[in-house]
Every structure is written in structure tokens, then in C-alpha cells.
Motif scaffolding. Sequence first.
Motif, PDB file in Angstrom:
ATOM      1  N   ARG A   1      41.847  53.601  26.068  1.00 14.85           N
ATOM      2  CA  ARG A   1      41.383  52.274  25.696  1.00 14.85           C
ATOM      3  C   ARG A   1      40.200  51.915  26.584  1.00 14.85           C
ATOM      4  NH1 ARG A   1      45.882  47.886  25.123  1.00 14.85           N
ATOM      5  NH2 ARG A   1      44.458  47.182  23.494  1.00 14.85           N
ATOM      6  N   ASN A   2      39.117  51.459  25.976  1.00 18.77           N
ATOM      7  CA  ASN A   2      37.927  51.080  26.720  1.00 18.77           C
ATOM      8  C   ASN A   2      38.128  49.715  27.361  1.00 18.77           C
ATOM      9  OD1 ASN A   2      36.495  53.400  26.000  1.00 18.77           O
ATOM     10  ND2 ASN A   2      35.833  52.474  24.072  1.00 18.77           N
ATOM     11  N   VAL A   3      37.793  49.625  28.649  1.00 24.84           N
ATOM     12  CA  VAL A   3      37.981  48.387  29.399  1.00 24.84           C
ATOM     13  C   VAL A   3      36.657  47.935  29.985  1.00 24.84           C
ATOM     14  CG1 VAL A   3      39.163  47.281  31.332  1.00 24.84           C
ATOM     15  CG2 VAL A   3      40.349  49.024  29.987  1.00 24.84           C
ATOM     16  N   CYS A   4      36.390  46.639  29.893  1.00 18.72           N
ATOM     17  CA  CYS A   4      35.243  46.013  30.542  1.00 18.72           C
ATOM     18  C   CYS A   4      35.762  45.027  31.584  1.00 18.72           C
ATOM     19  CB  CYS A   4      34.366  45.287  29.519  1.00 18.72           C
ATOM     20  SG  CYS A   4      32.971  44.397  30.261  1.00 18.72           S
ATOM     21  N   VAL A   5      35.228  45.109  32.804  1.00 19.52           N
ATOM     22  CA  VAL A   5      35.604  44.183  33.866  1.00 19.52           C
ATOM     23  C   VAL A   5      34.425  43.248  34.143  1.00 19.52           C
ATOM     24  CG1 VAL A   5      36.345  43.929  36.270  1.00 19.52           C
ATOM     25  CG2 VAL A   5      37.191  45.851  34.895  1.00 19.52           C
ATOM     26  N   VAL A   6      34.671  41.947  34.042  1.00 17.51           N
ATOM     27  CA  VAL A   6      33.658  40.918  34.281  1.00 17.51           C
ATOM     28  C   VAL A   6      33.935  40.316  35.658  1.00 17.51           C
ATOM     29  CG1 VAL A   6      32.666  38.754  33.468  1.00 17.51           C
ATOM     30  CG2 VAL A   6      33.501  40.449  31.813  1.00 17.51           C
ATOM     31  N   ILE A   7      32.968  40.426  36.579  1.00 23.35           N
ATOM     32  CA  ILE A   7      33.189  40.035  37.973  1.00 23.35           C
ATOM     33  C   ILE A   7      32.380  38.793  38.341  1.00 23.35           C
ATOM     34  CG2 ILE A   7      33.107  40.774  40.380  1.00 23.35           C
ATOM     35  CD1 ILE A   7      33.230  43.665  39.420  1.00 23.35           C
TER      36      ILE A   7
ATOM     37  N   THR B   1      34.008  45.014  21.215  1.00 23.35           N
ATOM     38  CA  THR B   1      33.468  46.318  21.600  1.00 23.35           C
ATOM     39  C   THR B   1      34.417  47.050  22.541  1.00 23.35           C
ATOM     40  OG1 THR B   1      31.225  45.434  21.414  1.00 23.35           O
ATOM     41  CG2 THR B   1      31.483  47.490  22.646  1.00 23.35           C
ATOM     42  N   TYR B   2      35.108  46.283  23.385  1.00 21.10           N
ATOM     43  CA  TYR B   2      36.057  46.851  24.332  1.00 21.10           C
ATOM     44  C   TYR B   2      37.470  46.420  23.950  1.00 21.10           C
ATOM     45  CZ  TYR B   2      31.646  47.282  26.774  1.00 21.10           C
ATOM     46  OH  TYR B   2      30.350  47.566  27.086  1.00 21.10           O
ATOM     47  N   ASP B   3      38.414  47.325  24.130  1.00 20.28           N
ATOM     48  CA  ASP B   3      39.796  47.017  23.793  1.00 20.28           C
ATOM     49  C   ASP B   3      40.378  45.963  24.721  1.00 20.28           C
ATOM     50  OD1 ASP B   3      40.143  49.089  21.709  1.00 20.28           O
ATOM     51  OD2 ASP B   3      39.808  50.447  23.388  1.00 20.28           O
ATOM     52  N   VAL B   4      39.970  46.018  25.994  1.00 18.88           N
ATOM     53  CA  VAL B   4      40.466  45.083  26.999  1.00 18.88           C
ATOM     54  C   VAL B   4      39.283  44.533  27.785  1.00 18.88           C
ATOM     55  CG1 VAL B   4      42.020  44.750  28.971  1.00 18.88           C
ATOM     56  CG2 VAL B   4      42.583  46.450  27.221  1.00 18.88           C
ATOM     57  N   VAL B   5      39.266  43.229  27.998  1.00 20.26           N
ATOM     58  CA  VAL B   5      38.268  42.583  28.859  1.00 20.26           C
ATOM     59  C   VAL B   5      39.018  41.895  29.990  1.00 20.26           C
ATOM     60  CG1 VAL B   5      36.416  40.884  29.018  1.00 20.26           C
ATOM     61  CG2 VAL B   5      36.677  42.237  26.930  1.00 20.26           C
ATOM     62  N   ILE B   6      38.668  42.241  31.226  1.00 21.55           N
ATOM     63  CA  ILE B   6      39.356  41.708  32.395  1.00 21.55           C
ATOM     64  C   ILE B   6      38.417  40.807  33.181  1.00 21.55           C
ATOM     65  CG2 ILE B   6      40.573  42.279  34.528  1.00 21.55           C
ATOM     66  CD1 ILE B   6      41.260  44.991  33.315  1.00 21.55           C
ATOM     67  N   LEU B   7      38.830  39.577  33.394  1.00 18.59           N
ATOM     68  CA  LEU B   7      38.055  38.634  34.199  1.00 18.59           C
ATOM     69  C   LEU B   7      38.526  38.711  35.642  1.00 18.59           C
ATOM     70  CD1 LEU B   7      36.104  36.232  34.638  1.00 18.59           C
ATOM     71  CD2 LEU B   7      38.045  34.728  34.072  1.00 18.59           C
ATOM     72  N   ALA B   8      37.625  39.026  36.555  1.00 23.37           N
ATOM     73  CA  ALA B   8      37.933  39.065  37.986  1.00 23.37           C
ATOM     74  C   ALA B   8      37.364  37.811  38.635  1.00 23.37           C
ATOM     75  CB  ALA B   8      37.355  40.318  38.630  1.00 23.37           C
TER      76      ALA B   8
ATOM     77  N   VAL C   1      30.565  32.401  29.096  1.00 21.70           N
ATOM     78  CA  VAL C   1      29.899  32.769  27.838  1.00 21.70           C
ATOM     79  C   VAL C   1      30.019  34.266  27.588  1.00 21.70           C
ATOM     80  CG1 VAL C   1      27.649  32.964  26.700  1.00 21.70           C
ATOM     81  CG2 VAL C   1      28.304  30.825  27.813  1.00 21.70           C
ATOM     82  N   THR C   2      29.800  35.054  28.643  1.00 19.93           N
ATOM     83  CA  THR C   2      29.904  36.507  28.498  1.00 19.93           C
ATOM     84  C   THR C   2      31.317  36.921  28.125  1.00 19.93           C
ATOM     85  OG1 THR C   2      28.125  36.868  30.102  1.00 19.93           O
ATOM     86  CG2 THR C   2      29.623  38.712  29.693  1.00 19.93           C
ATOM     87  N   LEU C   3      32.301  36.308  28.753  1.00 28.10           N
ATOM     88  CA  LEU C   3      33.700  36.600  28.434  1.00 28.10           C
ATOM     89  C   LEU C   3      33.979  36.349  26.957  1.00 28.10           C
ATOM     90  CD1 LEU C   3      36.564  37.275  29.633  1.00 28.10           C
ATOM     91  CD2 LEU C   3      36.879  34.802  29.822  1.00 28.10           C
ATOM     92  N   LEU C   4      33.496  35.215  26.440  1.00 25.09           N
ATOM     93  CA  LEU C   4      33.710  34.890  25.028  1.00 25.09           C
ATOM     94  C   LEU C   4      32.989  35.863  24.107  1.00 25.09           C
ATOM     95  CD1 LEU C   4      33.388  30.996  25.165  1.00 25.09           C
ATOM     96  CD2 LEU C   4      35.458  32.318  24.704  1.00 25.09           C
ATOM     97  N   GLU C   5      31.735  36.189  24.436  1.00 20.11           N
ATOM     98  CA  GLU C   5      30.967  37.115  23.599  1.00 20.11           C
ATOM     99  C   GLU C   5      31.649  38.486  23.537  1.00 20.11           C
ATOM    100  OE1 GLU C   5      26.415  35.405  24.228  1.00 20.11           O
ATOM    101  OE2 GLU C   5      27.134  37.100  25.426  1.00 20.11           O
ATOM    102  N   LEU C   6      32.113  38.967  24.683  1.00 20.39           N
ATOM    103  CA  LEU C   6      32.766  40.269  24.709  1.00 20.39           C
ATOM    104  C   LEU C   6      34.072  40.247  23.916  1.00 20.39           C
ATOM    105  CD1 LEU C   6      32.222  41.182  28.468  1.00 20.39           C
ATOM    106  CD2 LEU C   6      31.131  42.282  26.507  1.00 20.39           C
ATOM    107  N   ALA C   7      34.838  39.171  24.084  1.00 18.21           N
ATOM    108  CA  ALA C   7      36.122  39.065  23.381  1.00 18.21           C
ATOM    109  C   ALA C   7      35.929  39.003  21.873  1.00 18.21           C
ATOM    110  CB  ALA C   7      36.875  37.831  23.864  1.00 18.21           C
ATOM    111  N   MET C   8      34.930  38.262  21.442  1.00 20.63           N
ATOM    112  CA  MET C   8      34.688  38.108  20.010  1.00 20.63           C
ATOM    113  C   MET C   8      34.114  39.379  19.390  1.00 20.63           C
ATOM    114  SD  MET C   8      35.740  35.011  19.447  1.00 20.63           S
ATOM    115  CE  MET C   8      35.072  34.524  17.866  1.00 20.63           C
TER     116      MET C   8
END
Length: 218
Positions: A4-10, A134-141, A124-131
Motif C-alpha cells: 500500500r502506498n503511503v504519503c506522510v505530511v509533516i 493517489t495514495y492508499d494511506v495519508v498520514i499527518l505528522a 489544504v494538502t491533506l484534503l487534496e491528497l485524501a480526495m
Amino acid sequence: MSDRNVCVVIDYQNIHLTAHGFFAPEGLPIHESLVEPCRFAERIITLRAQRQADAPPARLASVRVFRGQPSNKHEPFTYGISQRQRSQWTRDSRVEVNYRSLKYPGDWPDTPSREKGIDVLVGVTLLELAMAGTYDVVILASHDSDLEPALEVAQQKGVSKIETAGWVGGRIPRVNGRRLWHTALNAADLVGVRDRRNYLPPASPAAQMTAIMQSKQT
């Protein structure tokens, strides 16, 4: 099952300063407790895999870093350091560093500069990625409660699964009073993800000190 592709937003300053406040040895300067974004994100992936025994395998696909940008006019020395940090961190093609100019009050440097608008960019980035999905999981740090509305919308309306991450003892952002899956890192993890590189320009210690003093007087 495929990875599963994961994106981490820091939310970088929030993560950096929280780690320093909780775990840094007494007297360690803030700039010597930097977090290396990709190592930090990889550690999150490792820990969540250990704690989610039934979760599909995951791989780190993207790291989005958000932080304040010092002014080249007001703080040329610090500005140069921030540019060298971005250059180093983005050598890994998965890492993207996004800057937003710091705000300088009229009586600077008596009143320090501060970040402005970073939480909005992160949200905004979190919302764009979630909508986008592109990534199965988006993690907010982040430990910033101001990001909870964005988390709520991303969790309710997004395609991607939304999670959070941060440091043991730090505030955990919630959605409608409830926690999403949260991966917590401790002091030992900080030791492993610290960025120990020397970002000072190649000059003598005396020249470096002069540059620091000049940047504070600008």
C-alpha cells in the motif's frame, strides 16, 4: 496483497520543536535536534507495521514537508542553511519541501519572526491528497489541534485512509473527539531520525560566528 502506498505530511516545526521539548538533552540547541524527514517517515512506516499486525504491507511513496522560510534580507545566514537543508533532504526523490515565508514584525529582532499560514497549507494538502486517492494511506505528522477540521473532512470525504503520527506524550489530533490510528515515536526513535549533518557554510568558526551576528542585526 500488493504494497500500500503511503504519503506522510509533516508539519515540520511542530514535529521538530515538540521532539526537542520532550526528548532533547538539557542544553542541546534547537538547531541540533533537527529531524531528517525521510528517516522520520520511514520510522513511522516501520512502527505502524509492527503495531498493525493485520494491515497490508506498506511502502513510503511520498513525504511532504511544510516549514517556514527565513528571509534572505533579514536572516541571510539562516536562509542559506534552510536552502542547504532542502537541497539535502530532496536528494531522495520521494521528499518534497514546501516553504512559506516567515513573518517579521516591525520591531524584529526584539520580537522574533514566526510562521504564518503553514497550518492552512498543511490542511489544504491533506484534503487534496485524501480526495485524489493517489495514495492508499495519508498520514499527518503534527500535534496541532488547528488541523483537526481538515482531518475531519479528509477522513469523511476522502478516498485515502487517514492516520496521524507524532511523539509519545504529544497532543494527538482528533476527529469528532475520537482518535484516528496514531503512530507514536519515542526518544529512542528520535535518536535514529535526527539529522546530524553540519549545514554551516564552509568557513572558519570565527567567520561563521560573524555571519550569525550580522544576520541577527540585519
